[in-house]
Design a protein around this motif. Structure first.
Motif, PDB file in Angstrom:
ATOM      1  N   GLU A  15       0.828  -1.191   0.000  1.00  0.00           N
ATOM      2  CA  GLU A  15       0.000   0.000   0.000  1.00  0.00           C
ATOM      3  C   GLU A  15       0.868   1.249   0.000  1.00  0.00           C
ATOM      4  N   TYR A  16       0.463   2.209  -0.806  1.00  0.00           N
ATOM      5  CA  TYR A  16       1.180   3.489  -0.845  1.00  0.00           C
ATOM      6  C   TYR A  16       0.153   4.610  -0.947  1.00  0.00           C
ATOM      7  N   THR A  17       0.262   5.552  -0.060  1.00  0.00           N
ATOM      8  CA  THR A  17      -0.626   6.711  -0.098  1.00  0.00           C
ATOM      9  C   THR A  17       0.179   7.920  -0.517  1.00  0.00           C
ATOM     10  N   GLY A  18      -0.150   8.464  -1.673  1.00  0.00           N
ATOM     11  CA  GLY A  18       0.577   9.617  -2.169  1.00  0.00           C
ATOM     12  C   GLY A  18       0.113  10.891  -1.493  1.00  0.00           C
ATOM     13  N   PRO A  19       0.781  11.996  -1.792  1.00  0.00           N
ATOM     14  CA  PRO A  19       0.377  13.278  -1.207  1.00  0.00           C
ATOM     15  C   PRO A  19      -0.975  13.729  -1.739  1.00  0.00           C
ATOM     16  N   ASP A  20      -1.643  14.526  -0.931  1.00  0.00           N
ATOM     17  CA  ASP A  20      -2.919  15.096  -1.342  1.00  0.00           C
ATOM     18  C   ASP A  20      -2.638  16.317  -2.212  1.00  0.00           C
ATOM     19  N   LEU A  56       9.362  24.056   7.284  1.00  0.00           N
ATOM     20  CA  LEU A  56       9.912  23.973   5.935  1.00  0.00           C
ATOM     21  C   LEU A  56      11.300  23.361   5.928  1.00  0.00           C
ATOM     22  N   ARG A  57      12.107  23.672   6.943  1.00  0.00           N
ATOM     23  CA  ARG A  57      13.438  23.060   7.023  1.00  0.00           C
ATOM     24  C   ARG A  57      13.307  21.542   7.105  1.00  0.00           C
ATOM     25  N   THR A  58      12.395  21.074   7.943  1.00  0.00           N
ATOM     26  CA  THR A  58      12.172  19.632   8.060  1.00  0.00           C
ATOM     27  C   THR A  58      11.690  19.043   6.746  1.00  0.00           C
ATOM     28  N   ALA A  59      10.770  19.744   6.084  1.00  0.00           N
ATOM     29  CA  ALA A  59      10.257  19.250   4.800  1.00  0.00           C
ATOM     30  C   ALA A  59      11.360  19.171   3.754  1.00  0.00           C
ATOM     31  N   LEU A  60      12.242  20.157   3.732  1.00  0.00           N
ATOM     32  CA  LEU A  60      13.346  20.146   2.764  1.00  0.00           C
ATOM     33  C   LEU A  60      14.286  18.976   3.002  1.00  0.00           C
ATOM     34  N   GLU A  61      14.316  18.484   4.222  1.00  0.00           N
ATOM     35  CA  GLU A  61      15.221  17.381   4.566  1.00  0.00           C
ATOM     36  C   GLU A  61      14.571  16.013   4.427  1.00  0.00           C
ATOM     37  N   THR A  62      13.229  15.955   4.428  1.00  0.00           N
ATOM     38  CA  THR A  62      12.569  14.650   4.505  1.00  0.00           C
ATOM     39  C   THR A  62      11.624  14.329   3.349  1.00  0.00           C
ATOM     40  N   GLN A  63      11.143  15.330   2.636  1.00  0.00           N
ATOM     41  CA  GLN A  63      10.127  15.075   1.611  1.00  0.00           C
ATOM     42  C   GLN A  63      10.756  14.788   0.251  1.00  0.00           C
ATOM     43  N   ARG A  64       9.906  14.288  -0.653  1.00  0.00           N
ATOM     44  CA  ARG A  64      10.348  14.016  -2.013  1.00  0.00           C
ATOM     45  C   ARG A  64       9.285  14.524  -2.987  1.00  0.00           C
TER      46      ARG A  64
END
Length: 226
Positions: A15-20, A56-64
């Motif tokens: 299962e994979y849930t993509g971003p909204d 945003l700093r966390t998102a820049l380090e963890t998101q794709r």
């Protein structure tokens, strides 16, 4: 078949849930030039990512992918994130690279402007980010990407055609300037968009003009964009 029972082997579901990415309609009073900022902020909010510097700093380090692009785009407000944005200029995702470069360019980073100009060299079709880069450069006052948008408008690939159309308004304030050794004629591109056999292209062009306070936009609407 299982060696011992003769029953089919059942593998667990993956299962994979993509971003909204299901955006609501933008506010009626939002100008077209603010639409991409609104989209990035809204995508982040829909996915539980705050717009403050730490989130945003966390998102820049963890998101794709789309969420990383949105976070990079939104980070232009915070010079404290410049180093992290520079690290994304070598990201494997070309869309992320372009959004990071634009954020840095909005902070006054001239090297990031050069990165946007370099993005124009990628082939349109295999890559869509060159068209985005052309629009970003136009918003920075640089018309160098005009020939790329002009040549992509009307492309048989609908995604290319639509993304080229989405850049048109950004060139309207640059009408008559030289971009890529070519004189910008944004009005002519709008005329082409209105005549496109795909009605969505004309509707996109019309929506851009309707969300613009530029006198030239009002004239184009009055001259036949209705």
């Amino acid at each position: 078949m299982s060696e011992h029972t003769g029953e089919p082997i059942r593998l667990p579901d993956i299962e994979y849930t993509g971003p909204d990415l299901n955006l609501p309609a933008p506010p009626d009073d939002l100008e077209y030039t603010g639409l991409e900022d609104w989209k990035s902020d809204t995508i982040l909010a829909l996915n539980g990512i705050g717009g403050d510097v730490d989130a945003l700093r966390t998102a820049l380090e963890t998101q794709r992918d789309a969420l990383l692009s949105a976070a990079a785009h939104a980070s232009w407000r915070y010079p404290a994130l410049a180093d992290r944005l520079r690290g994304l200029l070598d990201d494997p995702d070309d869309a992320v690279r372009v959004d990071a470069a634009y954020a840095l360019a909005r902070q006054g980073d001239l090297a990031a402007v050069a990165a946007l100009q370099d993005a124009l060299e990628r082939p349109v079709g295999p890559y869509l980010s060159p068209l985005t880069a052309a629009g970003y450069l136009a918003q920075l006052g640089d018309p160098v990407g005009y020939p790329l948008v002009r040549d992509a408008l009307g492309d048989v690939d609908r995604a290319v055609n639509m993304l080229a159309c989405k850049q048109l308004l950004f060139f309207l304030p640059l009408d008559g300037r030289t971009g890529g050794a070519t004189t910008v004629d944004a009005a002519a591109l709008f005329t082409r968009a209105f005549a496109d056999p795909d009605p969505d292209i004309g509707e996109q062009a019309r929506a851009e003009l309707e969300r613009s306070p530029l006198p030239a936009a009002a004239r184009l609407l009055a001259d036949g964009a209705r």
